[in-house]
Scaffold this motif. Sequence first.
Motif, PDB file in Angstrom:
ATOM      1  N   ARG A 158      44.375 -44.547  64.821  1.00 27.40           N
ATOM      2  CA  ARG A 158      43.122 -45.282  64.646  1.00 27.40           C
ATOM      3  C   ARG A 158      41.910 -44.380  64.892  1.00 27.40           C
ATOM      4  O   ARG A 158      40.839 -44.618  64.369  1.00 27.40           O
ATOM      5  CB  ARG A 158      43.066 -46.482  65.593  1.00 27.40           C
ATOM      6  N   GLU A 206      52.187 -53.516  64.032  1.00 24.10           N
ATOM      7  CA  GLU A 206      51.098 -52.580  64.310  1.00 24.10           C
ATOM      8  C   GLU A 206      50.753 -51.741  63.079  1.00 24.10           C
ATOM      9  O   GLU A 206      49.583 -51.463  62.800  1.00 24.10           O
ATOM     10  CB  GLU A 206      51.477 -51.669  65.485  1.00 24.10           C
ATOM     11  N   ASN A 209      48.863 -53.943  60.577  1.00 24.61           N
ATOM     12  CA  ASN A 209      47.483 -54.144  61.027  1.00 24.61           C
ATOM     13  C   ASN A 209      46.620 -52.921  60.738  1.00 24.61           C
ATOM     14  O   ASN A 209      45.459 -53.053  60.325  1.00 24.61           O
ATOM     15  CB  ASN A 209      47.454 -54.453  62.526  1.00 24.61           C
ATOM     16  N   TYR A 210      47.173 -51.752  60.939  1.00 23.52           N
ATOM     17  CA  TYR A 210      46.372 -50.557  60.680  1.00 23.52           C
ATOM     18  C   TYR A 210      46.093 -50.388  59.191  1.00 23.52           C
ATOM     19  O   TYR A 210      44.972 -50.065  58.785  1.00 23.52           O
ATOM     20  CB  TYR A 210      47.039 -49.292  61.209  1.00 23.52           C
ATOM     21  N   CYS A 212      45.805 -52.641  57.026  1.00 23.48           N
ATOM     22  CA  CYS A 212      44.755 -53.610  56.683  1.00 23.48           C
ATOM     23  C   CYS A 212      43.395 -53.137  57.174  1.00 23.48           C
ATOM     24  O   CYS A 212      42.374 -53.301  56.487  1.00 23.48           O
ATOM     25  CB  CYS A 212      45.084 -54.978  57.291  1.00 23.48           C
ATOM     26  N   ASP A 213      43.349 -52.541  58.353  1.00 26.24           N
ATOM     27  CA  ASP A 213      42.079 -52.042  58.895  1.00 26.24           C
ATOM     28  C   ASP A 213      41.498 -50.951  58.005  1.00 26.24           C
ATOM     29  O   ASP A 213      40.300 -50.944  57.691  1.00 26.24           O
ATOM     30  CB  ASP A 213      42.279 -51.492  60.307  1.00 26.24           C
ATOM     31  N   ILE A 214      42.340 -50.031  57.591  1.00 22.34           N
ATOM     32  CA  ILE A 214      41.833 -48.874  56.854  1.00 22.34           C
ATOM     33  C   ILE A 214      41.495 -49.222  55.407  1.00 22.34           C
ATOM     34  O   ILE A 214      40.613 -48.609  54.797  1.00 22.34           O
ATOM     35  CB  ILE A 214      42.840 -47.701  56.917  1.00 22.34           C
ATOM     36  N   THR A 215      42.180 -50.227  54.866  1.00 22.42           N
ATOM     37  CA  THR A 215      41.904 -50.623  53.481  1.00 22.42           C
ATOM     38  C   THR A 215      40.895 -51.764  53.402  1.00 22.42           C
ATOM     39  O   THR A 215      40.350 -52.036  52.325  1.00 22.42           O
ATOM     40  CB  THR A 215      43.202 -51.061  52.780  1.00 22.42           C
ATOM     41  N   GLY A 216      40.665 -52.435  54.534  1.00 20.39           N
ATOM     42  CA  GLY A 216      39.743 -53.567  54.537  1.00 20.39           C
ATOM     43  C   GLY A 216      40.310 -54.802  53.884  1.00 20.39           C
ATOM     44  O   GLY A 216      39.556 -55.715  53.513  1.00 20.39           O
ATOM     45  N   THR A 218      43.910 -57.742  53.509  1.00 21.67           N
ATOM     46  CA  THR A 218      44.766 -58.626  54.286  1.00 21.67           C
ATOM     47  C   THR A 218      46.221 -58.220  54.069  1.00 21.67           C
ATOM     48  O   THR A 218      46.536 -57.471  53.124  1.00 21.67           O
ATOM     49  CB  THR A 218      44.588 -60.085  53.846  1.00 21.67           C
TER      50      THR A 218
END
Length: 301
Positions: A158, A206, A209-210, A212-216, A218
């Motif tokens: 992250r 985990e 979730n990452y 999704c975070d990096i691609t923005g 769902t």
Amino acid sequence: MNSLSAEVVQRLPSLKDKFLVDFVNGIDVAKEQVRFQNERRNFFNRLVDGFTGKGQARQQHINEQMLNGLESSLRWLSEMTEQLTFSNYALEKTTRELTSLKNNVTFLADFSADTREMLNSLAVSINSRLDGLEIRLNDVDMRQRAFQHIDMLISQWRAEYLNCLSIAEQCYAIINELAWGDCGDFLRKCTSCSDRKKLLQYLQTELVNYVCDITGGTPQQRYSSEVLLLSTSQGHSLLVEDFKQSLSYLGSGLSLHNQPLLYFVLQKVDSRPLAVPFLMNANRFVGKVMDESTVEGVLCV
């Protein structure tokens, strides 16, 4: 030839573990001697050797050369294992190879007492370190260390610890490091299928979730697979190449048949395997990576 970037070695500690195992695998005393002997198996060649005595002289030369190489390799290996810290998994694999090596040296009639003692001492040293690690494996906090290992690597990810790699390459790098460390040790030693399943599910969650975070997006949002498989980093080209070559080396045991997605990503094959989809959501992508990285609830490298 320039040495590998220190940054790559620092960020991918499992490189030294795999190198140790591969190095010991490469010390094959019996193979070369057997190969030369097989080449002379033809009756005519054996007859000529019998008349001229060249067969015995040739064998003596082969033995001397192999002994020199073996002694140098063992001396360097002893120094390396004393100076560096290796994972439990690497030490276990090395111990098995050293046992095989000790059996193979019986092929050499002139195997010296000093070299035999060097080999025995190295095996004792590594076994001693394994005994200490075995005690740790019996501790009640081994499961906690496995979860902490996942948390540590994900937090580094992250923080863009491996941001010069594609998402797929990062997934493999994380799983590979986990397999060589406390997380992999727990999964290999744990007898509870339920506990192994919980840990792997935690890791998969985990990773989803990452992504999704990096691609923005769902977990169910579909992406072109190029978003997941291609690197977008503009980092220093030599460093990026070192990372990619290191991952290719770490993944050298992958096969196109059994791990088509990871093989396609790491080995840079020209044609895209049919098993690699063009559209994937985060759940499907991470699930595919996890399926290719585990066998019977154990992370495999």
